[in-house]
Design an enzyme around this catalytic site. Structure first.
Site, PDB file in Angstrom:
ATOM      1  N   GLN A   1      26.528  38.610  48.940  1.00 34.93           N
ATOM      2  CA  GLN A   1      27.484  39.724  48.874  1.00 34.93           C
ATOM      3  C   GLN A   1      28.704  39.391  49.748  1.00 34.93           C
ATOM      4  O   GLN A   1      29.841  39.585  49.348  1.00 34.93           O
ATOM      5  CB  GLN A   1      26.795  41.016  49.362  1.00 34.93           C
ATOM      6  CG  GLN A   1      27.541  42.304  49.059  1.00 34.93           C
ATOM      7  CD  GLN A   1      27.285  42.850  47.653  1.00 34.93           C
ATOM      8  OE1 GLN A   1      26.660  42.212  46.828  1.00 34.93           O
ATOM      9  NE2 GLN A   1      27.795  44.034  47.372  1.00 34.93           N
TER      10      GLN A   1
ATOM     11  N   ARG B   1      31.020  36.734  48.295  1.00 41.52           N
ATOM     12  CA  ARG B   1      31.842  37.190  47.162  1.00 41.52           C
ATOM     13  C   ARG B   1      32.890  38.208  47.620  1.00 41.52           C
ATOM     14  O   ARG B   1      33.989  38.279  47.067  1.00 41.52           O
ATOM     15  CB  ARG B   1      30.949  37.817  46.090  1.00 41.52           C
ATOM     16  CG  ARG B   1      30.071  36.787  45.380  1.00 41.52           C
ATOM     17  CD  ARG B   1      28.938  37.428  44.614  1.00 41.52           C
ATOM     18  NE  ARG B   1      29.381  38.228  43.479  1.00 41.52           N
ATOM     19  CZ  ARG B   1      28.586  39.083  42.813  1.00 41.52           C
ATOM     20  NH1 ARG B   1      27.329  39.253  43.160  1.00 41.52           N
ATOM     21  NH2 ARG B   1      29.060  39.767  41.794  1.00 41.52           N
TER      22      ARG B   1
ATOM     23  N   GLU C   1      56.016  41.550  32.638  1.00 37.02           N
ATOM     24  CA  GLU C   1      56.872  40.685  33.468  1.00 37.02           C
ATOM     25  C   GLU C   1      56.446  39.220  33.399  1.00 37.02           C
ATOM     26  O   GLU C   1      56.781  38.434  34.280  1.00 37.02           O
ATOM     27  CB  GLU C   1      56.887  41.169  34.917  1.00 37.02           C
ATOM     28  CG  GLU C   1      57.676  42.440  35.112  1.00 37.02           C
ATOM     29  CD  GLU C   1      59.133  42.276  34.713  1.00 37.02           C
ATOM     30  OE1 GLU C   1      59.653  41.165  34.860  1.00 37.02           O
ATOM     31  OE2 GLU C   1      59.730  43.256  34.240  1.00 37.02           O
TER      32      GLU C   1
END
Ligand SMILES: CCCCCCCC/C=C\CCCCCCCCCCCCC/C=C/C(=O)SCCNC(=O)CCNC(=O)[C@H](O)C(C)(C)COP(=O)(O)OP(=O)(O)OC[C@H]1O[C@@H](n2cnc3c(N)ncnc32)[C@H](O)[C@@H]1OP(=O)(O)O
Ligand SMILES: Cc1cc2nc3c(=O)[nH]c(=O)nc-3n(C[C@H](O)[C@H](O)[C@H](O)COP(=O)(O)OP(=O)(O)OC[C@H]3O[C@@H](n4cnc5c(N)ncnc54)[C@H](O)[C@@H]3O)c2cc1C
Length: 664
Positions: free
Chosen positions: A334, A337, A428
């Site tokens: 965890q 990441r 854009e």
């Protein structure tokens, strides 16, 4: 204490383990004590106003959502006027209202286009009306047939000298303007990009101010066809915006509505180009792209705030003997990441602040007719826009996964955040303009010209092409100079490789086309170097508050080393580092994650987001997640009745049927 394992005071415990001054970090994040104060005041103003409620937004129909957006925009404007808010305050108010709407294009593109491309006289005429919202404008460039290729636009503006007017026309279906935000239903005017034709010659794309709707009853003017282009990705989300379609059937506008700062058409129909570079036509895009980079850190920090707080609350597995389970934030996977995303949020924040400075600097130089820094500003904004938006979109989705099943609920706030955010990767442009700029720079360096600004490192070509990293222990990677050297060497070697391979192609254009995937990677390496460098430079500033700088140093190392780990192939194949040095970087990352762990919740608190702005039951400041999740479920329209609509027609007959399948 909440029922069933939800432990709100868990977050208080997390906050108590922080090893730095959160108020000091708020200042570092916001940019100044003043910025913290203004942001806090505007966030609370929005959160306490019932008109700005957004918790039922995903349940509204498109029509209801659009009307709600009109209502919020009008109310926001009323508050801005009543409270005499400054531009800084109004921008923050817009941020915290957190609903895309026509105002974004009015202030974000229509007004800047007139400022950047209009003459002084034109600015005097149009801007006061726009500033008072007596007219609403949008930016109508993209067409059904062309978006990226601006020179391929088909709308025409043909000068008629007999009437001193331009005739705006959409000659084909593909020339229909398609996508402009605010065009569909709200705008009264647009800056329209069209091919200028005079004296029988096509002079390419130019901007024109065109009135689209009556200022009396909002109906389209004669010859103008207008509408919304239809529902978009995700519930709620960007559907608050009326992206529109526009067609012209020989619509006449006065000659002085051509934006004439860059070039003019005389009364007789002569085309005259001034000494201003023609690329200033794209100036509005440069402006918006730097705001999009700043917005990336806002979207990313929101997602990370939700995922970090929830990961500190959520528990799974752990004790085999009935003891407490483990907070998922304690799992190394965890952390590996999530913490690079936390570091990226800070990295994008600081590069966004720098880009704003760069834009202001370039604008001042342009006013003094110094156009020398425009190419670099264009390359930086286009490149940073492209890299930060794709990484942010991926990161929001990663945060959703890190929140497990509950992250998939609308009440987590993550699905809507993702759906609103992803178009930023597309609008854009996702262009390769940076690569062209890099190739030009490599060619200039070869002739002995010394590059400046973000490409100055390319001047150090002798050293960077052959240097070997001196890193020998994991802790050596804590040295910013060691990091900078390998990022510079990687970016330069990738660019030089591309330039050498292009030079072997039959023509430069063929080489560019053939090598475009490599060029894109070289551009990404250059942009990542800019982000790493700006983070390192930020750390050279005076950053007050106990422990604040130390935490930022860790985040900076995490940001750079996780990129090194992710792009290890680049660093190895260009010979910038050895496999062992790559492994040492990874070893250090693990240690840094462990050091960030006790500070994680405080590091997201420093973003200073209200629960209203976060819009997530998982990211609540008090951590009282489970009762809030439970309560939210009952608000769903499906739960308005115990027995669902449709029971009598479709469920009851099925359940009561006498017919059985013959086999059973
Ligand atoms: C409900 C809420 C209520 C709240 C209310 C509150 C009240 C309001 C208060 C405050 C509100 C404030 C709100 C502010 C919000 C602001 C947020 C704004 C939101 C933004 C939303 C965005 C929506 C999206 C808009 C759009 O998408 S507009 C369309 C964009 N289109 C593109 O991006 C096209 C992409 N294509 C390109 O960019 C092309 O690559 C190209 C640049 C056109 C190049 O094409 P090419 O044919 O190659 O070009 P040439 O003409 O040949 O030129 C090449 C040449 O030029 C150089 N170049 C290129 N671009 C630039 C540039 N931009 N600048 C400088 N130079 C440039 C290029 O390097 C080449 O140079 P050389 O010839 O030297 O090589
Ligand atoms: C939500 C949203 C809001 C928008 N708002 C506005 C607005 O207010 N005003 C406005 O004018 N426009 C607006 N746009 C349009 C937007 O600017 C365009 O969608 C964008 O520039 C991409 O152009 P396109 O859609 O034509 O994509 P395409 O150019 O058709 O792209 C399709 C694919 O082709 C690739 N591609 C294209 N050219 C090249 C190339 N030379 N080399 C390699 N690959 C290439 C692209 O990378 C992409 O993968 C908006 C779009 C969205 C989604």
């Amino acid at each position: 204490m909440a029922d069933g394992g939800g432990e709100p005071d868990q977050l208080a415990g997390e906050r108590a383990t922080a090893q730095f001054d959160v108020d000091g970090m708020k200042v570092a994040w916001a940019g100044s004590r003043h910025a913290v104060e203004v942001a806090d005041r505007m966030a609370r103003l929005v959160a306490s106003d019932p008109v700005f409620r957004k918790d039922t937004r995903t349940m509204l129909s498109r029509k209801e959502l659009f009307k709600d957006t009109l209502k919020k925009a009008a109310h926001a404007w009323k508050r801005i006027v009543e409270l005499r808010l400054t531009e800084e305050e109004a921008n923050l108010l817009r941020l915290y209202v957190d609903q895309p709407g026509y105002v974004d294009l009015h202030w974000g593109m229509f007004v800047p286009a007139i400022k950047g491309q209009g003459t002084e006289e034109q600015q005097k005429k149009w801007l006061p009306m726009a500033y008072k919202f007596q007219i609403i404008g949008c930016y109508a460039q993209t067409e059904l047939g062309h978006g990226s290729n601006v020179q391929g636009l088909e709308t025409t503006a043909t000068f008629d000298p007999s009437a001193d007017e331009f005739v705006m026309h959409s000659p084909t279906l593909t020339s229909s303007k398609w996508w402009p935000g605010g065009l569909g239903k709200a705008s009264t005017h647009a800056v329209v990009y069209a091919r200028l034709i005079t004296e029988g010659k096509d002079y390419g794309i130019h901007g024109f101010i065109v009135q689209l709707r009556s200022l009396d009853d909002h109906s389209p003017l004669p010859g103008v066809t207008l509408g919304d282009i239809g529902g978009k990705f995700g519930s709620g989300a960007y559907n608050s915006m009326d992206n529109g379609v526009l067609r012209f059937d020989h619509v006449r506008i006065p000659r002085d509505q051509m934006l004439m700062r860059l070039s003019q058409v005389t009364r007789e129909g002569k085309y005259v180009h001034s000494d201003v570079p023609k690329q200033l036509l794209y100036g509005t895009m440069v402006y918006v792209r730097q705001t999009i980079v700043a917005d990336a850190s806002k979207a990313l920090s929101r997602a990370v705030c939700i995922a970090v707080r929830y990961s500190a609350i959520r528990k799974q597995f752990g004790s085999q003997d009935g003891g407490p389970e483990t907070q998922v934030l304690n799992y190394k996977t965890q952390q590996s990441r999530l913490f690079p995303l936390l570091a990226s949020a800070y990295a994008y924040r600081f590069v966004g602040q720098w880009l704003k400075w760069l834009y202001t600097d370039v604008t001042q130089k342009l006013e003094a007719k110094d156009y020398s820094t425009l190419p670099e500003a264009h390359a930086c904004t286009a490149g940073l826009k492209s890299v930060t938006t794709s990484a942010t979109a991926d990161a929001i989705e990663e945060c959703r996964k890190l929140c497990g099943g509950h992250g998939y609920l609308n009440s987590s706030g993550l699905p809507e955040l993702f759906a609103v955010y992803v178009p930023a990767c597309t609008y854009e442009g996702d262009n390769v303009q940076v690569a062209r700029f890099l190739m030009k720079t490599v060619a200039q360096v070869a002739t002995g010209k010394q590059p400046v600004g973000t490409i100055a490192y390319m001047g150090n070509i002798q050293h960077l092409m052959q240097c070997k990293s001196a890193v020998n222990t994991a802790e050596d990677w804590l040295n910013p100079a060691a990091i900078k050297e390998v990022f510079e060497a990687r970016a330069l070697r990738m660019a030089v490789n591309c330039a050498q391979n292009i030079s072997k192609a039959p023509s430069q254009e063929e080489g560019f086309s053939e090598l475009s995937p490599d060029l894109l990677e070289a551009a990404v390496a250059h942009v990542q170097l800019i982000i790493v460098t700006k983070f390192i430079e930020k750390l050279q500033e005076d950053i007050p508050g106990p422990g604040v700088k130390e935490q930022l140093q860790k985040l900076c190392s995490i940001y750079a080393l996780h990129l090194l780990h992710k792009h290890l192939g680049d660093f190895l194949s260009t010979g910038c580092i050895t496999a062992r040095q790559g492994a040492l970087a990874n070893e250090l990352l693990g240690k840094l994650y462990a050091q960030v762990r006790p500070n994680a919740v405080a590091l997201v608190d420093a973003f200073d987001y209200t629960d209203h702005y976060l819009g997530s039951v998982l990211g609540r400041y008090d951590g009282d997640v489970y009762p809030a999740l439970y309560e939210e479920a009952w608000k769903d329209p499906l739960n308005e009745t115990v027995v669902p609509d449709g029971y009598q027609e479709h469920l009851r007959p099925l359940l009561k049927q006498q017919l059985k399948l013959s086999r059973l």
